[in-house]
Structures are given as structure tokens and as C-alpha cells.
Scaffold this motif. Structure first.
Motif, PDB file in Angstrom:
ATOM      1  N   MET A  40      22.106  25.601  82.904  1.00  0.00           N
ATOM      2  CA  MET A  40      21.945  26.968  83.391  1.00  0.00           C
ATOM      3  C   MET A  40      20.597  27.546  82.990  1.00  0.00           C
ATOM      4  O   MET A  40      20.203  27.474  81.840  1.00  0.00           O
ATOM      5  CB  MET A  40      23.040  27.863  82.801  1.00  0.00           C
ATOM      6  CG  MET A  40      24.253  27.911  83.674  1.00  0.00           C
ATOM      7  SD  MET A  40      25.637  28.645  82.824  1.00  0.00           S
ATOM      8  CE  MET A  40      24.888  29.671  81.608  1.00  0.00           C
ATOM      9  N   VAL A  41      19.918  28.137  83.932  1.00  0.00           N
ATOM     10  CA  VAL A  41      18.663  28.814  83.612  1.00  0.00           C
ATOM     11  C   VAL A  41      19.014  30.093  82.851  1.00  0.00           C
ATOM     12  O   VAL A  41      19.910  30.814  83.279  1.00  0.00           O
ATOM     13  CB  VAL A  41      17.901  29.147  84.910  1.00  0.00           C
ATOM     14  CG1 VAL A  41      16.736  30.072  84.643  1.00  0.00           C
ATOM     15  CG2 VAL A  41      17.441  27.869  85.589  1.00  0.00           C
ATOM     16  N   PRO A  42      18.326  30.366  81.718  1.00  0.00           N
ATOM     17  CA  PRO A  42      18.659  31.573  80.963  1.00  0.00           C
ATOM     18  C   PRO A  42      18.614  32.799  81.877  1.00  0.00           C
ATOM     19  O   PRO A  42      17.716  32.933  82.703  1.00  0.00           O
ATOM     20  CB  PRO A  42      17.543  31.654  79.911  1.00  0.00           C
ATOM     21  CG  PRO A  42      17.025  30.269  79.792  1.00  0.00           C
ATOM     22  CD  PRO A  42      17.241  29.607  81.122  1.00  0.00           C
ATOM     23  N   GLY A  43      19.605  33.658  81.731  1.00  0.00           N
ATOM     24  CA  GLY A  43      19.617  34.863  82.548  1.00  0.00           C
ATOM     25  C   GLY A  43      20.491  34.732  83.792  1.00  0.00           C
ATOM     26  O   GLY A  43      20.875  35.717  84.392  1.00  0.00           O
ATOM     27  N   SER A  44      20.806  33.495  84.201  1.00  0.00           N
ATOM     28  CA  SER A  44      21.689  33.364  85.364  1.00  0.00           C
ATOM     29  C   SER A  44      23.102  33.735  84.919  1.00  0.00           C
ATOM     30  O   SER A  44      23.478  33.533  83.772  1.00  0.00           O
ATOM     31  CB  SER A  44      21.639  31.952  85.949  1.00  0.00           C
ATOM     32  OG  SER A  44      22.159  31.024  85.044  1.00  0.00           O
ATOM     33  N   SER A  45      23.864  34.293  85.825  1.00  0.00           N
ATOM     34  CA  SER A  45      25.086  34.967  85.383  1.00  0.00           C
ATOM     35  C   SER A  45      26.303  34.064  85.287  1.00  0.00           C
ATOM     36  O   SER A  45      26.400  33.046  85.961  1.00  0.00           O
ATOM     37  CB  SER A  45      25.393  36.095  86.365  1.00  0.00           C
ATOM     38  OG  SER A  45      25.599  35.519  87.634  1.00  0.00           O
ATOM     39  N   GLY A  46      27.170  34.454  84.401  1.00  0.00           N
ATOM     40  CA  GLY A  46      28.566  34.058  84.436  1.00  0.00           C
ATOM     41  C   GLY A  46      28.944  32.593  84.240  1.00  0.00           C
ATOM     42  O   GLY A  46      30.027  32.206  84.613  1.00  0.00           O
ATOM     43  N   LEU A 300      20.260  18.956  74.270  1.00  0.00           N
ATOM     44  CA  LEU A 300      20.339  19.084  75.737  1.00  0.00           C
ATOM     45  C   LEU A 300      19.672  20.371  76.228  1.00  0.00           C
ATOM     46  O   LEU A 300      19.120  20.422  77.315  1.00  0.00           O
ATOM     47  CB  LEU A 300      21.803  19.067  76.201  1.00  0.00           C
ATOM     48  CG  LEU A 300      22.552  17.746  76.036  1.00  0.00           C
ATOM     49  CD1 LEU A 300      24.039  17.938  76.312  1.00  0.00           C
ATOM     50  CD2 LEU A 300      21.977  16.685  76.962  1.00  0.00           C
ATOM     51  N   SER A 301      19.748  21.405  75.388  1.00  0.00           N
ATOM     52  CA  SER A 301      19.174  22.689  75.783  1.00  0.00           C
ATOM     53  C   SER A 301      17.660  22.725  75.602  1.00  0.00           C
ATOM     54  O   SER A 301      17.025  23.739  75.889  1.00  0.00           O
ATOM     55  CB  SER A 301      19.807  23.817  74.967  1.00  0.00           C
ATOM     56  OG  SER A 301      21.203  23.773  75.101  1.00  0.00           O
TER      57      SER A 301
END
Ligand code: ADP
Length: 314
Positions: A40-46, A300-301
């Protein structure tokens, strides 16, 4: 598209190695969650990768229902990952008992072993794809054999990555696996996940590579031996040779030789370290960490890039 990370799910990390064809469900579920989070790209929701939360729709991965539900959803940005997994208790037994790695497809036993190995590794692949899909990761299984990949003297001679690249460009996460393939010099062989990783890294130049395995990392000798020292950093020189920069714990100035047992069909830790060394030579950082731990999530991050904490594993 630029690829963030190529991940190896070690066979020993996601299967129960001593029990024939048994998945380590707990580990697979955790690693699938970690992969979703890392993509997930930081800031993408939920917690969504595909614009819908598949985890709330357990039936989706098993059936085609639900497709209409996300047709109009915007696709969220996510980091591009490629997953490659080993065989563990899937395929190893079938391959080693029949000698698929040694070739001679004209022998009925090898031929049968080739079929049995492929049935076994592709069923594991399907389960991993399903586990990732349940997490909302748009994963697609890609078999090296079916992609037409070939070896000569057990080294990759032809392995077109265009389908892998196309899958990534289309917003999917390709999931490849160690496989039985045709070999120009001996008929057939086993192409290990670790060798596949190196090939993909050479061709597609990810930002970093993570090997997830069942032990904390690389030790100076098999970790089952007394006094085995966990290594923190291994430096790879231009000629491909490597040396230990720092053991994880004490003995900092001691010269450390890495010893590994010669075993199994694909070479075990020896292959892994030499393939990892070749990737590092390309200027791509490689992390070898234990699956389903906070360490593996951080690796992984991308949190470990240029920043391995001093107290790492200490
Ligand atoms: P995977 O299936 O995760 O790709 P393998 O089973 O091929 O990995 O290799 C991991 C195993 O290698 C570990 O379970 C460990 O017991 C063994 N091993 C042997 N030598 C070493 C070493 N020097 N450092 C770490 N692990 C080692």
C-alpha cells in the motif's frame, strides 16, 4: 513500471517441511497481510489494494461473485511487488525421489516425477495466490515452465520476463514459483525459486529484494549447530566473493566463514547466499529475514534500506 520489491517466500517459511504437502496456514496468512501492508502506498485509504476490501468477502477468491462490486472503484496506488515462492514440502519429495533435477526424461520414473512435481508445485502456487487474493492483493500465478522458461546445464538459458512485466504494468502482482523445466543438456531439471529471483532482479531491477525464511537470517554455520552466530551484514565484492561485515551479536572482529550443508535438490542455503550475492552485486540490497515477524514486515516495507538498526536482532 518501477518495481519496488521482489520477495521470496521460502518453501520452509510457508509449508511444514517435514509433512508432505502441508501448508503452514498461519504463516501464509500473516505473510499475505504483511505483503498487503507493504504494497500500500502511504496515505491510500482503508487497507485496500484493489479499491475494495476483499477480506470482507471471503467468497470472492473462490468464486467469480463480487466482480461487479469494484468495477467502478478507483484503483488505488500501490507499490509494485513480485512474489516468488519455493516448494518446501510441495514438490521436493516428488523431485528428489525421481531425480528430476538430474534429468533423463526418457526414464519413466523421471517422467512421472516431472508430472508429479509440477502438480505439486502448481497446487501450492494456487493456494498462495488464493491467500493473497483474500487479502485483496491482485495476484496472478505464473509458472516458469508454462512461460516457456528453459535451462541449459541447469542454468537459465531462456526466460522471457515479458509476461511478468506485462502483468505488473496491468496492475497485478505476479506470483512465480520454483518449477520443473526442460533443460537443453540433460532433458529436465528443477529451477529453484532462488535462481528465479536472481534472474528477475537482473532483468527488472527492483529497489530491493527480501528472502523470507524459517530462521532469523544467515548464520556462520547451520543454526542447529551449537554456537552458530547470526550475521548482521554480508558485503559482496565486485568479483562476487563475500565477507561478513558484522555479526549480529558479539565477536565483531572475528573472521567468519559461512558453512552450509550440501543438501536437497536445489542447494538450500548455499544457493540462497550465492544468488543473493549476485543480486547484491547489481547494487540491489537483499534482506534475508524470518517470515511472519516484525522484522519481515519492516524489510518488506522498505524500512531497512540504508538503515539497519544497531540493535537489530540484538
Ligand atoms: P527456504 O525454503 O526458506 O528457501 P531452505 O530450507 O532452502 O530455505 O534453507 C533454509 C534452511 O537452511 C534453514 O531452515 C536452516 O536450517 C538451513 N541453514 C543451513 N545453513 C544455514 C546458515 N549458514 N544460515 C542460515 N540457515 C542455514
Amino acid at each position: 513500471k518501477s518495481i519496488r520489491c521482489i520477495v521470496k517466500l521460502g518453501g520452509s517459511a510457508i509449508t511444514c517441511k517435514t509433512e508432505l504437502e502441508r501448508i503452514n496456514e498461519e504463516s501464509l496468512e500473516t505473510v499475505s497481510q504483511h505483503l498487503r501492508q507493504a504494497m500500500m502506498v502511504p496515505g491510500s485509504s482503508g487497507g485496500k489494494v484493489l479499491g475494495m476490501d476483499w477480506s470482507k468477502r471471503p467468497g470472492f477468491a473462490e468464486t467469480s461473485c463480487g466482480v461487479d462490486d469494484f468495477r467502478d472503484q478507483p484503483a488505488l496506488g500501490f507499490n509494485h511487488f513480485i512474489v516468488v515462492h519455493g516448494a518446501g514440502s510441495f514438490g521436493h519429495f516428488q523431485a528428489s525421489k525421481s531425480g528430476v533435477h538430474k534429468g533423463s526424461l526418457n526414464q519413466p520414473l523421471v517422467k512421472a516425477g516431472f508430472v508429479a512435481t509440477r502438480i505439486s508445485v502448481t497446487s501450492l502456487n494456487l493456494e498462495i495466490v488464493r491467500a493473497l487474493a483474500r487479502e485483496g492483493v491482485p495476484s496472478l500465478g505464473l509458472s516458469p515452465f508454462a512461460c516457456g522458461w528453459l535451462t541449459r546445464e541447469r542454468n537459465i538459458s531462456s526466460a522471457d520476463v515479458s509476461t511478468v512485466a506485462k502483468a505488473i504494468d496491468s496492475g497485478f502482482v505476479p506470483v512465480l514459483h520454483g518449477d520443473a523445466v526442460f533443460d537443453a543438456s540433460q532433458g529436465c531439471t528443477i529451477l529453484s525459486g532462488d535462481v528465479i529471483i536472481r534472474h528477475l532482479a537482473e532483468q527488472l531491477k527492483p529497489e530491493f529484494v527480501v528472502f523470507l525464511t524459517d530462521v532469523l537470517g544467515v548464520y556462520d554455520r547451520p543454526p542447529t549447530e551449537p554456537n552458530a552466530v547470526l550475521l548482521r551484514e554480508i558485503e559482496v565484492r565486485e568479483d562476487g566473493s563475500w565477507s561478513v561485515v558484522k555479526p549480529a551479536l558479539e565477536n565483531t572482529n572475528k573472521k567468519v566463514e559461512i558453512t552450509v550443508p550440501a543438501h536437497d535438490t536445489t542447494g538450500g542455503m548455499r544457493t540462497k547466499i550465492s544468488e543473493a550475492a549476485m543480486i547484491a552485486k547489481l547494487g540491489i540490497d537483499v534482506y534475508i529475514v524470518k517470515v511472519a515477524t516484525s522484522h519481515s514486515l519492516r524489510a518488506l516495507s522498505g524500512e531497512l534500506k540504508d538503515n539497519i538498526p544497531e540493535d537489530w536482532l540484538g
